[in-house]
Write an enzyme that holds these catalytic residues in place. Structure first.
Site, short mmCIF file in Angstrom:
data_model
loop_
_atom_site.label_atom_id
_atom_site.label_comp_id
_atom_site.label_asym_id
_atom_site.label_seq_id
_atom_site.Cartn_x
_atom_site.Cartn_y
_atom_site.Cartn_z
N HIS A 265 -4.35 0.21 6.68
CA HIS A 265 -5.40 -0.70 7.23
C HIS A 265 -4.96 -1.06 8.45
O HIS A 265 -3.77 -1.44 8.61
CB HIS A 265 -5.73 -2.02 6.23
CG HIS A 265 -6.93 -2.70 6.81
ND1 HIS A 265 -6.97 -3.66 7.77
CD2 HIS A 265 -8.15 -2.83 6.02
CE1 HIS A 265 -8.12 -4.21 7.62
NE2 HIS A 265 -8.98 -3.70 6.76
N ASP A 319 -10.90 -0.52 -0.72
CA ASP A 319 -11.93 0.59 -1.08
C ASP A 319 -10.99 1.54 -2.41
O ASP A 319 -11.65 2.18 -3.16
CB ASP A 319 -11.87 1.57 0.14
CG ASP A 319 -12.93 1.10 0.83
OD1 ASP A 319 -13.89 0.42 0.41
OD2 ASP A 319 -12.67 1.28 2.29
N1 ACO Z 1 -2.23 7.54 3.89
C1 ACO Z 1 -1.13 8.17 4.33
N2 ACO Z 1 -0.67 7.69 5.47
C2 ACO Z 1 -1.29 6.91 6.10
C3 ACO Z 1 -2.57 6.35 5.79
C4 ACO Z 1 -3.08 6.95 4.42
N3 ACO Z 1 -4.20 6.31 3.91
N4 ACO Z 1 -3.17 5.38 6.53
C5 ACO Z 1 -1.89 5.22 7.48
N5 ACO Z 1 -0.96 6.19 7.29
C6 ACO Z 1 -0.02 6.48 8.22
C7 ACO Z 1 -0.29 7.28 9.41
O1 ACO Z 1 -0.29 8.36 9.22
C8 ACO Z 1 0.54 6.75 10.33
O2 ACO Z 1 1.93 7.47 10.40
P1 ACO Z 1 2.54 7.73 11.79
O3 ACO Z 1 2.99 6.54 12.34
O4 ACO Z 1 3.65 8.62 11.05
O5 ACO Z 1 1.61 8.75 12.40
C9 ACO Z 1 0.91 5.21 9.81
O6 ACO Z 1 0.62 5.17 8.56
C10 ACO Z 1 -0.17 4.41 10.80
O7 ACO Z 1 -1.52 4.64 10.47
P2 ACO Z 1 -2.69 4.75 11.42
O8 ACO Z 1 -3.44 5.90 11.22
O9 ACO Z 1 -2.04 4.59 13.04
O10 ACO Z 1 -3.31 3.33 11.19
P3 ACO Z 1 -4.94 2.92 11.85
O11 ACO Z 1 -4.75 1.49 12.04
O12 ACO Z 1 -5.25 3.72 13.11
O13 ACO Z 1 -5.84 3.42 10.76
C11 ACO Z 1 -7.05 3.59 8.78
C12 ACO Z 1 -6.17 2.79 9.58
C13 ACO Z 1 -8.25 4.22 9.39
C14 ACO Z 1 -7.80 2.59 7.66
C15 ACO Z 1 -6.02 4.38 7.96
O14 ACO Z 1 -5.11 3.81 7.43
C16 ACO Z 1 -6.79 5.62 7.26
O15 ACO Z 1 -7.25 6.38 7.72
N6 ACO Z 1 -6.82 5.11 5.80
C17 ACO Z 1 -7.44 6.02 4.86
C18 ACO Z 1 -8.94 5.74 5.10
C19 ACO Z 1 -9.31 4.31 4.31
O16 ACO Z 1 -8.89 3.87 3.17
N7 ACO Z 1 -10.07 3.38 5.00
C20 ACO Z 1 -10.74 2.24 4.61
C21 ACO Z 1 -10.07 1.16 5.34
S1 ACO Z 1 -10.65 -0.41 4.50
C22 ACO Z 1 -12.23 -0.71 5.05
O17 ACO Z 1 -12.55 -0.04 5.88
C23 ACO Z 1 -12.84 -1.49 4.11
#
Ligand code: ACO
Length: 382
Positions: A265, A319
């Site tokens: 998140h 989610d």
């Molecule tokens: N699985 C594995 N690794 C993850 C995940 C995940 N779900 N989410 C983040 N990470 C990792 C990233 O790869 C990143 O690693 P790095 O620093 O080595 O590159 C680090 O954690 C930071 O993640 P970001 O992608 O920079 O986080 P951001 O804030 O941009 O994205 C998001 C947040 C879009 C929710 C992301 O975590 C994601 O894509 N999650 C999966 C989709 C999801 O569940 N969305 C629902 C969110 S809640 C809602 O909208 C109701």
């Protein structure tokens, strides 16, 4: 990227950028707290109802008993849809993705609202209530149509969550399912300036009408990085199939640098309180069913993710467990994201109406990095 006038810093993803003040909702990502107008989500989940929560978001206070009855009654009566909206839903190809059908129908719905052109605050509150009441009816009607069944009309004598489940399944729901859906609707109703609320606010900031803002919200909610994650999270769990397969699946996915839906998140760097509440309901539903496999698979995936991504502070988000919960309630995965909209429409409309009290068009900048001084060459000489 530097921070000189020629190369200003680019706030990619708008992380940590504040664009407005709001009295509606606080997400305290470090403590894992969610607050609506001062009330902790755990208290609202335990004691409130979706109708009452919408009143809170729209009016910044809890309703008195008579006001609660009035808003409950008004939402119940406004659940009915114009016949033309049923006709439109029936005309869509059966293959239409339910969230697309919802976006289309809400757009069309604006034409039937007598207050569409009235931009007074009172008219906008009336529109907010009407569209909030009708989103569930649209979602349920299209689900019936998609399954080749007749839509079930709303019953104003029932509560919002109960009537939604009845309109989807055609049967009076189990009280536990009604309770859980009501809690889910309360907990999804707002989440500060998430992507869909931001999209709705951008549309509203041009002084487009409330329905246009809601359509923008639905469009942004659809994506798998936002509201679309609940359906994807459930699909991953069904693919994993059993707790024994969780470790290998997650390890492989992480090695491929995949992001597992339902985890991570932008704001929460701790447990999402909504996920914790829904997890307990998912456990109850599994116990009722006498089959803990899906719940245990989710727990096993969560354990591996927490272990592997501890340093990155990745936790399950709402989610992850809403997908499991809705599936155990018998809802088809394709309606999970539309169910999110059934609730979040309350928050979108609240934010938009609040924003209009001191509106400023949202118009950020992008840093141009393309060529300059190109010489135009006529098409037949290129
Ligand atoms: N699985 C594995 N690794 C993850 C995940 C995940 N779900 N989410 C983040 N990470 C990792 C990233 O790869 C990143 O690693 P790095 O620093 O080595 O590159 C680090 O954690 C930071 O993640 P970001 O992608 O920079 O986080 P951001 O804030 O941009 O994205 C998001 C947040 C879009 C929710 C992301 O975590 C994601 O894509 N999650 C999966 C989709 C999801 O569940 N969305 C629902 C969110 S809640 C809602 O909208 C109701």
């Amino acid at each position: 990227m530097g921070t000189t006038p020629e190369h200003p810093a680019v706030a990619k993803g708008l992380d940590d950028v504040y664009v407005k003040e709001s009295k509606i909702c606080l997400v305290d990502g470090l403590k894992g707290r969610l607050i609506y107008v001062g009330y902790d989500i755990r208290d609202l989940a335990e004691h409130s109802s979706f109708d009452e929560t919408c009143f809170l978001l729209w009016h910044f206070r809890l309703p008195r008993r008579d006001e609660l009855e009035t808003v409950r009654r008004a939402i119940a009566e406004e659940r009915k849809l114009p016949e033309e909206i049923y006709a439109l839903l029936k005309d869509l190809p059966k293959s239409t993705v339910p969230i697309d059908a919802l976006r289309t129908a809400v757009s069309a719905l604006s034409a039937y609202d007598p207050d569409l052109a009235d931009d007074s605050k009172d008219a906008n509150l009336r529109k907010a209530l009407r569209v909030t009441a009708k989103v569930g009816t649209i979602v349920a009607a299209f689900e019936r149509i998609r399954q080749g069944k007749k839509p079930v009309p709303p019953d104003p004598e029932r509560g919002h969550a109960e009537d939604f489940l009845r309109m989807v399944t055609g049967k009076a729901p189990d009280p536990l399912d009604t309770k859980i859906l009501d809690v889910a609707l309360i907990m999804h109703a707002d989440h500060s300036l998430n992507a869909s609320t931001f999209a709705a606010t951008v549309a509203a900031s041009t002084l487009a009408d409330l329905y246009s803002a809601v359509v923008a919200g639905i469009a942004a909610l659809k994506g798998p990085l936002h509201g679309g994650a609940n359906e994807q999270a459930l699909k991953v769990l069904l693919k994993i199939g059993s707790p024994a397969n969780a470790e290998a699946y997650v390890e492989k996915a992480l090695a491929r640098k995949e992001k597992l839906p339902g985890f991570g998140h932008r704001v929460y760097k701790n447990f999402d309180p909504r996920a914790l509440i829904l997890r307990e309901y998912a456990r109850k539903l599994s116990e009722r069913q006498g089959d803990m496999n899906l719940f245990d698979t989710a727990t096993a995936v969560q354990d591996v993710m927490l272990r592997e991504l501890q340093e990155k502070r990745i936790y399950p988000n709402v989610d992850f467990y809403s997908g499991v919960t809705y599936y155990l309630m018998g809802l088809p995965p394709e309606v999970f994201t539309p169910v999110f909209a059934v609730s979040r429409v309350g928050g979108w409309t609240a934010h938009v109406i609040e924003y209009w009290q001191s509106n400023r068009i949202l118009r950020p900048l992008d840093l141009y990095i393309g060529p300059m001084e190109a010489t135009y060459v006529p098409v037949d000489r290129r």
